[in-house]
Design a protein around this motif. Structure first.
Motif, mmCIF file in Angstrom:
data_model
loop_
_atom_site.group_PDB
_atom_site.id
_atom_site.type_symbol
_atom_site.label_atom_id
_atom_site.label_comp_id
_atom_site.label_asym_id
_atom_site.label_seq_id
_atom_site.Cartn_x
_atom_site.Cartn_y
_atom_site.Cartn_z
ATOM 1 N N GLU A 18 0.972 -1.310 0.199
ATOM 2 C CA GLU A 18 0.025 0.067 0.046
ATOM 3 C C GLU A 18 1.104 1.169 0.031
ATOM 4 O OE1 GLU A 18 -3.285 -0.645 3.025
ATOM 5 O OE2 GLU A 18 -1.962 -2.324 3.389
ATOM 6 N N GLU A 220 1.395 -6.187 8.571
ATOM 7 C CA GLU A 220 1.609 -5.099 7.930
ATOM 8 C C GLU A 220 2.635 -4.257 8.726
ATOM 9 O OE1 GLU A 220 -2.015 -3.189 7.261
ATOM 10 O OE2 GLU A 220 -1.256 -1.252 6.516
ATOM 11 N N LYS A 271 -4.101 -6.143 14.354
ATOM 12 C CA LYS A 271 -4.392 -5.436 13.255
ATOM 13 C C LYS A 271 -6.121 -5.148 13.663
ATOM 14 C CE LYS A 271 -5.225 -4.699 8.902
ATOM 15 N NZ LYS A 271 -5.007 -3.284 8.165
HETATM 16 MG MG MG Z 1 -3.841 -0.926 4.824
#
Ligand code: MG
Ligand code: ADP
Length: 483
Positions: A18, A220, A271
């Protein structure tokens, strides 16, 4: 495909990126405040950016145009109808308590991006979406021992979030993706791609799996700010996950940080899910409706992009995929090359630009725009080789001098007396002297020691300080040694 070898077999790395790209616009996404980098703290903040009660956001048309242009550059679907949502969360540098973003209906849908790998091969990866959103302000922790300061200059600046499919399979591919995306954004003029200044930041989603198995749980890694760190963070994270899984553990889906000093990823928080943000359409903004003709108009003004330029360089100039990649990744490099190649031998031009010039620039830490050797002058140097004024070898010497001084090649050749000797009589006289002084070697040559030919050539070039025309030296030597 590169695999990580574990005790229980090979592991495949799966990556989706991203990228947050700051849109090149004079003003912010929903206010008229300026966006210049490096301005004094809180000097570019409107009441909208500071979230004063009752202030209303107004969409910046140019930011929308830039997002559409980027979508077109990524060969993506442009959604004529899109919606701005509020993404709610608390942060000290987010005075409104929500970020205006796009969630279910982004402005740009599926697209694609071609990776150019260093070995010349290429591969297409999917773009999932691109949406517009506001940036937050900045918390400054290092100005006061016990206080945190807030700078709202960045608050409200337009960002494009560009999301890839989980199609990447190695740190190298992730790096190639970021490089290519940055190159396209710069060609389009929609983001300056300056990672050091934070105008392009990358979240790396990483998971591992046994080949052929379904995707594993991802982590992430937030806000990685250089290509080198993207690679290092992915490599570290993949190895960490393999270790956990091999030890019989499981991966928790979480958000991690890249520690730029220790070069490790660290857990930041578990998350969050979309529902945690309580997304809902911003009641202050109407859905964004684009006219198809307006989109077509933007399409007509798109510049030639790296992929097309690369195909043209391979087709028209007969360059290798590798050379074409190196030349098209920055528009200024491609333009430089085309100026040099115009009316000249393109392969030779590519060689001089990619090897000699880029090598010298690299060593000096200079960008192409700062090159002391202009494209016209490099072209002039190639002309001097082509018309036999100098040999290729002397040309390298002249080039080094051009790089030092920025002077014209012809001036350097005259000043230093480097003009090639093409006078048959002069070369013959030199060769006669050499053969006379080396009668023993001449005899050896004649009795079959062929290798000595190179020795005579070397002597002749040495005697003329490299200025004798090499083809003529060869020809005259052949003739004399036969006799
Ligand atoms: Mg994201
Ligand atoms: P979120 O808002 O939760 O981060 P997004 O859909 O915006 O979700 O982004 C998800 C990113 O994670 C995309 O780049 C996607 O390609 C990537 N991704 C999804 N699943 C995996 C997986 N199993 N392994 C690695 N990356 C993944």
């Amino acid at each position: 495909m590169t695999y990580i070898q574990g005790e229980t077999g090979d592991w495949e790395v799966v990556i989706g990126l991203e990228v947050h790209a700051q849109v090149i616009t004079k003003s912010k996404l929903f206010s008229g405040a300026a966006t210049d980098f490096g301005a004094a703290p809180n000097s570019q903040v409107s009441f909208v950016d500071a979230a004063f009660p009752g202030m209303l956001p107004v969409i910046n048309e140019h930011a929308v145009e830039q997002a559409v242009r980027t979508g077109l550059g990524l060969k993506a679907q442009i959604n004529l109808h899109s919606v701005f949502d509020r993404k709610n969360y608390f942060y000290a540098d987010l005075p409104s308590g929500y970020q205006i973003s796009q969630y279910l209906q982004p402005i740009v849908g599926k697209g694609e991006l071609v990776l150019d790998m260093p070995d010349g091969s290429s591969r297409t990866v999917g773009i999932t979406r691109l949406h517009l959103e506001q940036d937050a302000g900045k918390s400054i922790h290092d100005q006061h021992p016990s206080k945190t300061y807030i700078d709202l200059n960045r608050s409200g600046v337009a960002l494009m979030e560009i999301v890839s499919e989980p199609d990447l399979r190695s740190a190298e591919e992730a790096a190639a993706y970021v490089r290519k995306l940055r190159s396209i954004l710069r060609y389009l003029g929609t983001c300056d791609g300056n990672m050091e200044e934070g105008s392009m930041r990358c979240d790396c989603n990483v998971s591992v799996r046994k080949p052929g198995q379904p995707f594993g749980t991802r982590c992430e890694i937030k806000n990685v700010n250089s290509i080198r760190f993207v690679m290092a963070a992915i490599e570290y994270e993949a190895a960490r996950q393999v270790e956990v899984l091999e030890a019989g553990g499981k991966i928790d889906q979480e958000t991690r940080l890249w520690d730029t000093t220790k070069l490790v990823t660290r857990s930041m928080r578990s998350k969050e899910e979309a529902h945690d943000y309580r997304y809902f359409p911003d009641p202050d903004l109407l859905p964004l409706e684009l006219e198809p003709e307006w989109v077509e108009e933007i399409k007509r003004t798109l510049p030639e992009l790296p992929d097309e330029k690369k195909a043209r360089f391979i087709g028209d100039y007969k360059l290798s995929a590798y050379d074409a990649n190196v030349l098209v990744n920055e528009k200024a490099k491609a333009d430089y090359f085309e100026t040099v190649a115009k009316g000249r031998d393109a392969k030779q031009a590519a060689n001089w630009v990619t090897v000699e010039l880029f090598g010298a620039l690299n060593k000096a830490g200079l960008e192409i725009e700062q090159s002391p050797v202009s494209a016209e002058n490099l072209g002039g140097l190639l002309d001097l080789i082509a018309d036999n004024t100098i040999s290729g070898r002397i040309a390298k010497e002249v080039f080094a001098e051009m790089f030092e001084t920025g002077e014209k090649p012809a001036d350097i050749v005259e000043k230093k007396g480097l003009r090639q000797v093409t006078d048959t009589g002069a070369i013959e006289a030199t060769i006669d002297q050499i053969l006379a002084a080396n009668a023993d070697k001449v005899a050896e040559y004649k009795s079959g020691k062929d290798k000595l030919f190179g020795f005579f050539v070397g002597q002749a070039m040495k005697a003329t300080q490299g200025k004798a025309n090499p083809a003529m030296v060869n020809e005259i030597l052949q003739k004399k040694l036969q006799g």
